[in-house]
Write an enzyme that holds these catalytic residues in place. Structure first.
Site, mmCIF file in Angstrom:
data_model
loop_
_atom_site.group_PDB
_atom_site.id
_atom_site.type_symbol
_atom_site.label_atom_id
_atom_site.label_comp_id
_atom_site.label_asym_id
_atom_site.label_seq_id
_atom_site.Cartn_x
_atom_site.Cartn_y
_atom_site.Cartn_z
ATOM 1 N N ASP A 120 31.267 41.105 41.070
ATOM 2 C CA ASP A 120 31.485 39.881 40.298
ATOM 3 C C ASP A 120 31.967 38.657 41.079
ATOM 4 O OD1 ASP A 120 31.047 41.976 38.623
ATOM 5 O OD2 ASP A 120 32.645 41.526 37.212
ATOM 6 N N GLU A 161 39.788 52.571 38.284
ATOM 7 C CA GLU A 161 38.580 51.782 38.516
ATOM 8 C C GLU A 161 38.464 51.392 39.994
ATOM 9 O OE1 GLU A 161 38.494 48.294 36.089
ATOM 10 O OE2 GLU A 161 36.444 47.764 36.650
#
Ligand code: 6A9
Length: 803
Positions: free
Chosen positions: A579, A773
């Site tokens: 991202d 994560e």
């Protein structure tokens, strides 16, 4: 002769079984967003789920557990074993309610409608010195055609007997759901919390509710409202959630009412101390009544079978340095089980905006809306169905395109045919143009977990084509299982100790998910069936994500193979999957290194599949493109000055230049195994990887160099933190290519591989309870969402060296 005739009626069944055993995949814990919820892979059908709450006060009711939520404060919910075809065991620890709940799920094959199943739900105080008073509610709700009916009579004071719900639906046909108490549930009369209205505790209450079509997923709200309405009827007013119970004899319970035409039944039990109850789903066509013995015997058998198979498929290497091999195995089992237990079935519409374009993405004759009109073109699509793994049960319980390719590498090792079923569903999402949305938010339940601004998908936007990795992995498994290629051909024979090769024949024969590996014709049919849509998908990437070749193109050997992610904003390239990784300013002329690398990889996969299905001309064409693309990676993206691979940007004077930020992006041609082992650029890449001033940390490779000015800045999502799936790619390419094949850097690649593997595995392993994560680039601590048993689970493959 006689015998032959007698066997004839069995033939169709035997033939049917040679196809993928989808019957054994009909039911599953396919509602991974819930702590425990079973449903079949049928768009509208029976949905079941479990709720529980403490009965000490009203607040506990408002905090009733149902959907996985970090705010619940659970210290873990983990499938310790889970096999998609057989069932599994999950342990849920709930310290605020002082209870540990175990869910044992057992599939029972039989009949013509996907079989039966049994579930045992057990509770025990986490700390026996303190009270543990829990109310559980198990529900079954039917969507679509068919009906549900409660066999029991209404009973105001609750009772102890079993509850039975009869049902039918077009796909499941006749079935029943029974809920039966275990033998030793404590009746409060004998316990330390005995009180006047003991009859309410240890007993069963139920309610039959009417949920409008498409709303059964909101069962928690409907059920809690029924409990609160009942409390209001008894108390004269709704209870005040900020207060404790007004009267210790009063217990929050369902109304014991059944509305006519109910399609949602909730069955409540109130416990004091350890408890146990069973749920039996009996498919009518199986003609096999279930009782406690099926679980008493079936669960231990399931566990022993699972553990044995795990040792074969994902062995903890005997020479792996650890003081506690059992614990390491338990960790590897849990992450594998949670990945498989995190598979969900989703069905419903999604939101797509065909009109949206950023300024830099507009073609010259483009008449589409500008970025300010983002919402105007948003439309609901036709409903779609998807069986998919999910990155995180609490945060992202839905399908993500590029995550899935990684998930399928892991799932495919455990249950090849299951990975093919999932892959097929993703292939079915490829639309007529060849596009697949990055994030699959199908239906209201899925949408309820996503803020509105993230819901819309745009059909010009891509995401890394990782499904290609899953297809390549399948083809390689096929080749190894049929003995077509030797280990050395596949680059696996590296003499690196471990010796983790699967005794393949052995592990295949013992699992129903290996039919496509043992039946060549079946495999070919499958690959043929996905070939056309996959080609459409590949063509879509080449057509829509094409980049312009300007000045840098002067030395490019191919005029066509250059790529640019569409749909990026000033600060983010969400489509790339990385991202906020640093890039140049957005421009129609920029070129992205990661995308051209993915396209080279995708071309290679297309060649492999084309060869396999006998499309020789296509295979030759793909090979040409693969070569041209790999060539252009060097011609367009290698910066001699910086000694690294870079993006290409365009400056104010319309001049092209390299945009270089040391991190995952710079090593992509190595990550995807595109560079030959004797590439003159490999040495610079390995230097960057191994340098503690850049990517190297004691916990894995950092996404951005620690010396980069933006390291750790801003959102700090892809600006330093360690991602396991990217480390997996590095390890995979080192193991199968650079450390395996002769070349000037072979020894260095081996050393880096061995060290990196230990760093990744040992860091993960120390964090018991949850996997995360991502991991902190300096301390190695878990960061962001947890549990995150999507691609972080790849640690199991790394440990067993199954690349
Ligand atoms: C935002 C917020 C409850 C971000 O793992 C899925 C993706 C990856 O594909 C991607 O590479 N994750 C990575 O950069 C998580 C994306 C979550 C987006 C949804 C909505 C909802 O919060």
């Amino acid at each position: 002769m006689r015998l032959w005739w007698a066997l004839l009626p069995l033939l169709p069944t035997a033939l049917a079984q040679s196809a993928n055993d989808t019957e054994s995949l009909l039911w599953g814990a396919y509602r991974p967003n819930l702590y425990f919820g079973l449903r079949p892979r049928i768009p509208q059908s029976l949905m079941t789920g479990l709720l529980w709450f403490g009965t000490q006060d009203y607040q506990s009711l408002t905090r009733a557990r149902h959907g996985c939520d970090q705010g619940d404060g659970l210290s873990g919910y983990t499938w310790t074993e889970y096999d998609a075809r057989e069932g599994g065991v999950q342990v849920i620890k709930d310290p605020p309610n002082n209870v540990v709940i175990t869910t044992e799920f057992l599939k029972v094959p039989g009949g013509e409608h996907g079989g039966s199943w049994a579930v045992r739900i057990k509770g025990e105080p986490l700390n026996p010195a303190f009270p543990s008073r829990i109310s559980t509610i198990f529900y079954a709700g039917l969507e679509g055609l068919g009906g549900l009916e409660m066999e029991n009579e209404e009973n105001e004071n609750g009772f102890n007997g079993p509850v039975k719900i009869m049902g039918n639906s077009p796909e499941l046909d006749e079935f029943s759901v029974s809920i039966v108490d275990g033998p030793n549930n404590r009746h409060v009369e004998s316990g330390p919390f005995a009180h006047d209205h003991a009859d309410r505790i240890g007993k069963t209450h139920f309610a039959g509710l009417r949920a409008q079509p498409g709303t059964v997923w909101q069962a928690r709200e409907f059920i809690l409202k029924n409990v609160l309405d009942h409390a209001r009827d008894v108390l004269g007013a709704y209870p005040d959630p900020s207060k404790g119970l007004p009267d210790p004899s009063f217990t929050l319970q369902l109304s014991d009412e059944v509305y006519s035409a109910s399609n949602l039944y909730a069955v409540q039990k109130l416990f004091d101390g350890p408890f146990q109850f069973d749920v039996y789903y009996e498919s009518g066509s199986a003609h096999q009544p279930l009782d406690a013995s099926i679980l008493d015997e079936g669960v231990p058998a399931l566990l022993s079978k699972y553990n044995k198979r795990f040792d074969t498929v994902f062995p903890v290497p005997v020479d792996y340095p650890t003081t506690d091999p059992e614990a390491l195995k338990g960790f590897s089992k849990a992450i594998t089980s949670n990945l498989v237990g995190g598979i969900g079935y989703f069905y419903g519409t999604s939101i797509v905006n065909k009109g949206f374009r950023y300024e830099w993405d507009k073609e010259e004759d483009d008449t589409s809306e500008s970025s300010s009109d983002i919402d105007e073109g948003a439309r609901l699509t036709e409903p779609k169905a998807l069986l998919t793994a999910t990155p995180s049960r609490s945060f992202f319980p839905r399908g993500f395109y590029w995550d899935e390719g990684f998930h399928l590498l892991h799932i495919g090792e455990w249950d090849n045919d299951l990975s093919l079923e999932i892959l097929k569903d993703w292939i079915n999402l490829i639309d007529e143009d060849g596009w697949v949305a990055r994030e699959q938010i199908l239906g209201e339940e899925a949408r309820s977990r996503v803020p509105a601004e993230f819901q819309t998908q745009v059909p010009t936007n891509a995401n890394p084509p990782t499904l290609a990795m899953a297809i390549t992995a399948f083809i390689h498994r096929l080749k190894t299982s049929s003995g077509g290629l030797s280990d050395a051909d596949l680059g696996m024979d590296m003499g690196m100790g471990a010796g983790s090769q699967i005794p393949l024949a052995e592990s295949l024969s013992s699992h129903p998910g290996s039919k496509y590996l043992t039946d060549h014709a079946l495999a070919t049919t499958y690959l043929k069936s996905i070939y056309a849509p996959l080609k459409r998908h590949y063509d879509w990437f080449r057509r829509t994500q094409r980049g312009q070749i300007k000045q840098y193109g002067r030395k490019a050997r191919s005029r066509t193979e250059a790529y640019r992610w569409r749909g990026r904003s000033q600060q983010h390239v969400l489509t790339s999957g990385m991202d906020d990784y640093p890039r140049g300013p957005p421009h129609a002329g920029e070129l992205h290194l990661d995308l051209i690398s993915w396209m080279a990889f995708f071309s290679r996969t297309m060649r492999e599949i084309a060869e396999f299905v006998g499309e020789a001309d296509d295979a030759a064409a793909f090979e040409e493109i693969e070569k041209a693309t790999i060539g252009n990676i060097d011609d367009l993206h290698w910066s001699e000055e910086n000694q690294m691979y870079c993006d290409v940007g365009v400056d104010d004077d319309d001049e092209s230049h390299h945009v270089c930020h040391k991190g995952y992006l710079s090593i992509f041609p190595m990550l995807l195994g595109l560079l030959p082992p004797d590439s003159p650029h490999l040495s610079a890449i390995l230097d960057m990887v191994r340098d503690p001033e850049h990517l190297w940390s004691p916990y894995g490779l950092r996404s951005l160099s620690i010396s980069h000015p933006e390291f750790g800045k801003g959102e700090n999502y892809w600006k330093g933190p360690i991602w396991i799936q990217m480390n997996f790619l590095a390890l995979k390419s080192l193991y199968t290519t650079y450390a395996a094949q002769e070349g000037p850097y072979q020894q260095r690649a081996r050393d880096i591989y061995a060290e990196l593997r230990r760093n990744v595995v040992d860091n993960e392993y120390q964090r018991t309870g949850y996997v995360w994560e991502q991991y902190d680039a300096v301390t190695g601590e878990g960061r962001r969402s947890h549990p995150f048993t999507g691609w972080t689970s790849l640690v199991a493959l790394i440990l067993a060296e199954k690349y």
